[in-house]
Every structure is written in structure tokens, then in C-alpha cells.
Design an enzyme around this catalytic site. Structure first.
Site, PDB file in Angstrom:
ATOM      1  N   LYS A 194     -45.457 -21.123 127.948  1.00 17.68           N
ATOM      2  CA  LYS A 194     -44.027 -20.802 128.078  1.00 17.68           C
ATOM      3  C   LYS A 194     -43.416 -19.671 127.074  1.00 17.68           C
ATOM      4  CE  LYS A 194     -41.225 -23.666 125.284  1.00 17.68           C
ATOM      5  NZ  LYS A 194     -40.337 -22.912 124.547  1.00 17.68           N
ATOM      6  N   ASN A 195     -44.011 -19.801 125.961  1.00 17.30           N
ATOM      7  CA  ASN A 195     -43.473 -18.623 124.948  1.00 17.30           C
ATOM      8  C   ASN A 195     -44.059 -17.493 125.181  1.00 17.30           C
ATOM      9  OD1 ASN A 195     -42.096 -20.874 123.719  1.00 17.30           O
ATOM     10  ND2 ASN A 195     -43.510 -20.894 121.951  1.00 17.30           N
TER      11      ASN A 195
ATOM     12  N   CYS B 199     -29.382 -24.894 115.668  1.00 16.75           N
ATOM     13  CA  CYS B 199     -30.677 -25.682 116.653  1.00 16.75           C
ATOM     14  C   CYS B 199     -30.894 -26.780 115.728  1.00 16.75           C
ATOM     15  CB  CYS B 199     -31.370 -24.594 116.680  1.00 16.75           C
ATOM     16  SG  CYS B 199     -33.120 -25.195 117.109  1.00 16.75           S
TER      17      CYS B 199
ATOM     18  N   ARG C  64     -31.908 -20.812 111.987  1.00 12.00           N
ATOM     19  CA  ARG C  64     -32.477 -19.949 113.050  1.00 12.00           C
ATOM     20  C   ARG C  64     -31.671 -18.620 113.221  1.00 12.00           C
ATOM     21  NH1 ARG C  64     -35.652 -22.718 117.762  1.00 12.00           N
ATOM     22  NH2 ARG C  64     -36.703 -20.758 117.681  1.00 12.00           N
ATOM     23  N   PRO C  65     -31.502 -17.711 112.023  1.00  9.71           N
ATOM     24  CA  PRO C  65     -30.646 -16.455 112.360  1.00  9.71           C
ATOM     25  C   PRO C  65     -31.466 -15.482 113.176  1.00  9.71           C
ATOM     26  CG  PRO C  65     -31.936 -16.739 110.034  1.00  9.71           C
ATOM     27  CD  PRO C  65     -32.007 -17.903 110.869  1.00  9.71           C
TER      28      PRO C  65
ATOM     29  N   ASP D 291     -30.806 -12.057 112.227  1.00  8.14           N
ATOM     30  CA  ASP D 291     -30.470 -10.675 111.575  1.00  8.14           C
ATOM     31  C   ASP D 291     -31.664  -9.604 111.708  1.00  8.14           C
ATOM     32  OD1 ASP D 291     -31.746 -12.791 110.243  1.00  8.14           O
ATOM     33  OD2 ASP D 291     -31.962 -11.381 108.277  1.00  8.14           O
ATOM     34  N   LEU D 292     -32.864 -10.421 111.862  1.00 10.94           N
ATOM     35  CA  LEU D 292     -33.966  -9.173 112.120  1.00 10.94           C
ATOM     36  C   LEU D 292     -34.008  -8.696 113.188  1.00 10.94           C
ATOM     37  CD1 LEU D 292     -36.947 -11.558 110.349  1.00 10.94           C
ATOM     38  CD2 LEU D 292     -35.524  -9.572 109.444  1.00 10.94           C
TER      39      LEU D 292
ATOM     40  N   ASP E  65     -44.942 -25.164 115.519  1.00 12.18           N
ATOM     41  CA  ASP E  65     -44.765 -26.100 116.950  1.00 12.18           C
ATOM     42  C   ASP E  65     -45.742 -27.217 117.149  1.00 12.18           C
ATOM     43  OD1 ASP E  65     -42.788 -24.441 117.505  1.00 12.18           O
ATOM     44  OD2 ASP E  65     -43.834 -23.297 118.942  1.00 12.18           O
TER      45      ASP E  65
ATOM     46  N   ILE F 250     -42.008 -22.395 107.882  1.00 11.67           N
ATOM     47  CA  ILE F 250     -41.358 -21.642 108.748  1.00 11.67           C
ATOM     48  C   ILE F 250     -39.798 -22.164 109.034  1.00 11.67           C
ATOM     49  CG2 ILE F 250     -41.306 -20.964 111.229  1.00 11.67           C
ATOM     50  CD1 ILE F 250     -43.858 -19.834 109.690  1.00 11.67           C
TER      51      ILE F 250
ATOM     52  N   ARG G 218     -38.435 -29.316 128.671  1.00 11.01           N
ATOM     53  CA  ARG G 218     -38.056 -27.883 128.507  1.00 11.01           C
ATOM     54  C   ARG G 218     -39.583 -27.050 128.331  1.00 11.01           C
ATOM     55  NH1 ARG G 218     -34.545 -26.645 123.718  1.00 11.01           N
ATOM     56  NH2 ARG G 218     -35.385 -24.450 124.204  1.00 11.01           N
TER      57      ARG G 218
HETATM   58  C1  UD1 Z   1     -40.784 -18.548 118.328  1.00  9.25           C
HETATM   59  C2  UD1 Z   1     -41.058 -19.793 119.231  1.00  9.25           C
HETATM   60  C3  UD1 Z   1     -41.228 -21.079 118.507  1.00  9.25           C
HETATM   61  C4  UD1 Z   1     -41.809 -21.201 117.176  1.00  9.25           C
HETATM   62  C5  UD1 Z   1     -41.260 -19.761 116.274  1.00  9.25           C
HETATM   63  C6  UD1 Z   1     -42.191 -19.995 115.174  1.00  9.25           C
HETATM   64  C7  UD1 Z   1     -40.706 -18.482 121.383  1.00  9.25           C
HETATM   65  C8  UD1 Z   1     -39.817 -18.672 122.488  1.00  9.25           C
HETATM   66  N1  UD1 Z   1     -40.369 -19.411 120.163  1.00  9.25           N
HETATM   67  O1  UD1 Z   1     -39.284 -18.647 117.761  1.00  9.25           O
HETATM   68  O2  UD1 Z   1     -41.354 -21.816 119.499  1.00  9.25           O
HETATM   69  O3  UD1 Z   1     -41.467 -22.315 116.486  1.00  9.25           O
HETATM   70  O4  UD1 Z   1     -41.544 -18.669 117.146  1.00  9.25           O
HETATM   71  O5  UD1 Z   1     -43.604 -19.834 115.374  1.00  9.25           O
HETATM   72  O6  UD1 Z   1     -41.654 -18.040 121.282  1.00  9.25           O
HETATM   73  N2  UD1 Z   1     -35.854 -15.523 110.984  1.00  9.25           N
HETATM   74  C9  UD1 Z   1     -35.079 -14.931 110.215  1.00  9.25           C
HETATM   75  N3  UD1 Z   1     -34.360 -13.814 110.942  1.00  9.25           N
HETATM   76  C10 UD1 Z   1     -34.506 -13.627 112.330  1.00  9.25           C
HETATM   77  C11 UD1 Z   1     -35.280 -14.293 113.157  1.00  9.25           C
HETATM   78  C12 UD1 Z   1     -36.098 -15.431 112.555  1.00  9.25           C
HETATM   79  O7  UD1 Z   1     -34.850 -15.321 109.111  1.00  9.25           O
HETATM   80  O8  UD1 Z   1     -33.852 -12.641 112.571  1.00  9.25           O
HETATM   81  C13 UD1 Z   1     -36.820 -16.838 110.461  1.00  9.25           C
HETATM   82  C14 UD1 Z   1     -36.424 -18.202 111.226  1.00  9.25           C
HETATM   83  O9  UD1 Z   1     -35.385 -18.825 110.808  1.00  9.25           O
HETATM   84  C15 UD1 Z   1     -37.922 -18.634 110.709  1.00  9.25           C
HETATM   85  C16 UD1 Z   1     -38.723 -17.700 110.737  1.00  9.25           C
HETATM   86  O10 UD1 Z   1     -38.198 -16.538 110.796  1.00  9.25           O
HETATM   87  O11 UD1 Z   1     -37.954 -19.441 109.224  1.00  9.25           O
HETATM   88  C17 UD1 Z   1     -39.902 -17.478 112.013  1.00  9.25           C
HETATM   89  O12 UD1 Z   1     -38.963 -17.554 113.125  1.00  9.25           O
HETATM   90  P1  UD1 Z   1     -39.179 -16.953 114.630  1.00  9.25           P
HETATM   91  O13 UD1 Z   1     -40.717 -16.354 114.424  1.00  9.25           O
HETATM   92  O14 UD1 Z   1     -38.160 -15.689 114.683  1.00  9.25           O
HETATM   93  O15 UD1 Z   1     -38.929 -17.949 115.618  1.00  9.25           O
HETATM   94  P2  UD1 Z   1     -38.345 -17.457 117.051  1.00  9.25           P
HETATM   95  O16 UD1 Z   1     -39.190 -16.243 117.590  1.00  9.25           O
HETATM   96  O17 UD1 Z   1     -36.996 -17.744 117.268  1.00  9.25           O
END
Ligand code: UD1
Length: 428
Positions: A30-31, A124, A129-130, A132-133, A315, A337, A407
Site C-alpha cells: 500500500k505504502n 491523526c 504528524r506535521p 513542514d518538511l 508500523d 517515530i 484501509r
Molecule cells: C509513512 C508511512 C507510515 C509510517 C511512517 C513512518 C505511508 C503512506 N505512510 O508516513 O505508514 O508509519 O512513514 O515510517 O508511506 N515529520 C515531521 N515533519 C514532516 C513530516 C514528518 O516532523 O513534515 C515527522 C513525523 O511526525 C514523524 C517522522 O517525521 O515523527 C516520520 O514521519 P514520516 O516518515 O513523514 O511519515 P509519513 O511519511 O507520513
């Protein structure tokens, strides 16, 4: 379009203690599928993607691509995506709020359609789950992005390659890497993404983009280099197997003490998980795409820390916690995470587990038995943990709100029934 409808909104699982046996075939990831589907926005040519699991999240992404002007056929796990005349750049809240991965249409829309209006995903159950990056990386490529009334509104007359540091407080971000990578492939000049996510799903996305004509190096390492091209074409591609589904079945084998063969998955995507299962006392033999799991009767306790790939995946944290509830001693899980991803703790404790949580740590004191109870699924992976616990608990377990499972796990109960599990889907 043939859809398997697991109408899980009103469904529950009723599970009795079971032992499992046999071989299970893992579905496509899925991912990996979700960002690859978003990447089809980078071309007007036809894309054919096979191995796509028939899941609620995939159907949400289909709806999003349709809103954005794609015509989609989905049959037998194959997606055929074509461009219609009408092209939009607006992704509404009603679709993004149900699935955060929807946000990864932002990069492709900016790169190809020069404009994007994508709803911000919002909160969520597993944490803040921001995004910003994602926004930082796209801005560094030259996109102008404003946040207005819950929407991310972007314009990108011309994107230019840049050296971008994409690390955040919790390390790399999978979907931010995907978003920036998908924009960089059509930017002018060279982009370096430093602190890129190394997850196999990112490697798979890069391979798909390369099939479309993108020039990318370093995928699977923390430094991805992209040489922008003027345009991309269609592609025919097969997504990788779902390593999280495979890891979930390893957890089910451990919890129930069952010998299982997991086929169709790549063991190299599961090294940290297999290593952990071995420490817990399982005998695991990997041969090509088959993983044979033989757990010992009583599991050993272990300490697990979730980390970005190749570390232990967040996960699979909940599913392995369910196993550790039955280990012979005390284990500790550190969630690095999503420090709040512990909704399953209270539900497992209702089944007789002894877990104490303090901030990002959970201390699990192994018990000889768990007991069936009525429990509530809170998120996708927590639901899978409750299924694992239900399969080993004495008596009847009822898991409510299993739409979370629909899902992300393709036909989970059918697959489990095929292994001998006593599991039924009923109306709530
Ligand atoms: C993806 C996966 C999800 C998995 C996660 C971590 C998909 C569809 N989903 O989610 O199943 O649990 O990776 O392996 O592939 N963060 C920031 N700023 C940002 C983005 C992320 O601070 O802009 C933080 C998040 O809060 C978290 C960490 O970075 O603490 C990793 O999250 P991220 O890898 O971005 O998760 P997703 O890509 O949303």
C-alpha cells in the site's frame, strides 16, 4: 472497476483462540502504491501499475486522481491510469482528511501543473504528524506556498534544483522525501536531497520515476541526486510486496506459536524485524521470497526501538507488542517515530496484558495468558495487534471499528481463515 468492499464501518471481527498453519501470500505494498499513483500526475501518458492491493486507502487515492482529471481502471490488482481532457489542481479536504498520504499529490501537481491547492491533512490518532518538511523542501525548489483556510496553496512557475536538507526532529520523512523527489524530477538542474528517507517504498518510487524517464541516483541512501528532465512519459510497473503485511504475519506466527511460511515478500526489506523475531526465539529461514517462521513455545523478552529504515518499523510496533505480552519476562519498546503511538496499550491491557506506558516508552511484563474481551481498533496497525492478541487469547475477542483494517490489509480475514484461524466478520 471491480472493488472488494469491506464495508468495515459497521463491521467487527469475532475471533477465537486459534493455531495457524500453512503458507500465506503477501499482497502488494500500500505504502509503495500510494506515492507511485500520485507520480502518474507527472505525465499525460498512460501508466499501468500492477500488484496494487485493493484497499480503502487505494480507493481514496483513485478518487483523488479522478478529481484531478485522471481516468482510472482498477481490476485484478492492476491500475490503468489515463489523462482525461479536464485537469484540476484542487484536492479537497473530504478526501485528504481520510488519508494523509493524499498530501503527496502536492509535489507532482506543482511540478507538472504549476499550481496546487491541497488540503492540509490535520491531526491523526497516532500523533500530530506535521507536513513542514514537505513544504520546506518544495519551497527550496522555488515553489511559492501559502497556507490559507486549511489549504496549502502553491504556485511554481519554474522549479530549480537545489541542495536540500530534509531531516526533521524525528529523522527522515518518507512522504516528504517522496513529495520533494517527485517535484525535483521536473525541476531545472540538479537537486540533492540530503537526509532522504531510505525506505524500500522510496526506492520503488524512484524506480517508477526512472521508468517514466527521470534521472535519479542514490535512492535507498540518505543522499538522493536528481537531474531534472523536461518531461516524463508513461510506464508499466509492478509494486513491491508489502513488508508491513509480511511483518504482521511474522508477529501472528510468534503470538500463536505457529509455523508459517510467508511468500512473495522480500526478506531484505525485513532484516530488523527478522532479527528481532530471532531474538524472541523464532527459527527463521529465508529463501528467495519465502520466509519460514518456526517460533519456540515460550517467547523471550526483547527491547525494541522504532527507527527510520533500516531500523525496526513503527508500523510493526503494535503487532510486536502484542507478542511481547506473552514473553517470559520484561520487554521495553521505545517509540522514536511517533511517541504517542500507544493507543493499543489500553486495549491490550483489557485483554489481561500488563503494559505500562511512560512518554515514548512502554514496559511490557509478559503474562502466561491473554483473555478475550470486547476491544476497539484505533488505527490500522493497532487493529492488527488486537487481531494477533485475539488469536492467542482464551475465549472470544470482539474487535470493533475494523474499518481501520480495511484501509491497509487486503482480505485479512480470508487470509487468516486460510491458515486455520477462527475469525468472522459480523455487523457491529
Ligand atoms: C509513512 C508511512 C507510515 C509510517 C511512517 C513512518 C505511508 C503512506 N505512510 O508516513 O505508514 O508509519 O512513514 O515510517 O508511506 N515529520 C515531521 N515533519 C514532516 C513530516 C514528518 O516532523 O513534515 C515527522 C513525523 O511526525 C514523524 C517522522 O517525521 O515523527 C516520520 O514521519 P514520516 O516518515 O513523514 O511519515 P509519513 O511519511 O507520513
Amino acid at each position: 472497476m471491480t472493488l472488494w468492499l469491506g464495508d468495515g464501518d459497521m463491521d467487527k471481527f469475532v475471533i477465537q483462540k486459534s493455531s495457524l498453519k500453512g503458507e500465506i501470500k503477501i499482497s502488494g505494498s500500500k505504502n509503495a502504491s500510494l506515492p507511485i499513483m500520485a507520480a502518474t500526475l507527472l505525465t499525460d501518458e498512460e501508466c499501468r501499475i500492477s500488484g496494487v492491493p485493493n484497499l480503502a486507502d487505494i480507493r481514496t487515492m483513485i478518487k483523488i486522481l479522478e478529481v484531478l482529471g485522471k481516468n482510472i481502471e482498477f481490476d485484478n490488482n492492476v491500475l490503468i491510469i489515463r489523462q482525461k481532457d479536464k485537469k484540476s489542481y484542487v484536492t479537497p479536504y473530504r478526501l485528504v482528511r481520510t488519508m494523509r498520504a493524499s498530501f503527496c499529490v502536492l509535489g507532482p501537481l506543482l511540478a507538472r501543473r504549476k499550481k496546487a491547492k491541497v488540503s492540509l491533512p490535520g491531526g491523526c490518532v497516532i500523533g500530530v504528524r506535521p507536513v513542514d518538511l514537505h513544504i520546506k523542501g518544495l519551497r527550496e525548489l522555488g515553489a511559492k506556498i501559502a497556507i490559507q483556510k486549511g489549504y496549502c496553496i502553491g504556485e511554481a512557475k519554474s522549479l530549480r534544483g537545489k541542495h536540500i536538507f530534509l531531516g526533521g526532529p524525528f529523522g527522515s520523512s518518507v512522504l516528504a522525501t517522496a513529495n520533494v523527489l517527485m517535484a525535483a524530477v521536473l525541476a531545472r538542474g540538479e537537486t540533492n536531497i540530503e537526509y532522504a528517507a531510505c525506505e524500500p517504498e522510496i526506492v520503488n518510487l524512484a524506480l517508477f520515476l526512472k521508468k517514466m524517464g527521470a534521472r535519479i541516483k542514490g535512492e535507498g541512501t540518505p543522499l538522493i541526486t536528481v537531474e531534472g528532465v523536461d518531461s516524463l512519459g508513461g510506464a508499466d510497473f509492478k509494486v513491491i510486496a508489502d513488508r508491513i503485511e509480511a511483518g504482521t504475519f511474522i508477529a501472528m506466527a510468534l503470538a500463536t506459536g505457529s509455523n508459517l511460511t510467508i511468500s512473495g515478500a522480500n526478506p531484505f526489506h525485513l532484516t530488523s524485524v527478522i532479527e528481532t523475531a530471532r531474538k524472541m526465539g523464532a527459527d527463521i529461514i529465508c529463501k528467495n521470497s519465502r520466509i519460514n517462521v518456526k517460533p519456540k513455545r515460550v517467547l523471550s523478552p526483547v527491547n525494541i526501538t522504532t527507527l527510520p529504515y533500516p531500523g525496526f518499523p513503527t508500523d510493526l510496533q503494535a503487532q510486536f507488542m502484542a507478542c511481547l505480552c506473552l514473553a517470559d519476562g520484561i520487554s521495553m519498546i521505545t517509540e522514536k517515530i511517533y511517541p504517542d503511538r500507544f493507543m493499543h496499550v489500553a486495549e491490550l491491557n483489557r485483554m489481561g496484558a500488563h503494559i505500562q506506558r511512560s512518554g515514548p516508552y512502554a514496559i511490557i511484563e509478559g503474562k502466561k495468558k491473554l483473555f478475550g474481551a470486547e476491544v476497539m481498533a484505533s488505527d490500522l496497525r493497532a487493529s492488527a495487534a488486537l487481531v494477533a492478541a485475539g488469536l492467542v487469547a482464551e475465549g472470544k475477542t470482539q474487535i470493533l471499528r475494523i474499518y481501520h483494517i480495511d484501509r491497509g490489509y487486503e482480505k485479512l480475514e480470508d487470509k487468516l481463515k486460510g491458515l486455520g484461524a477462527k475469525i468472522k466478520r459480523e455487523k457491529q
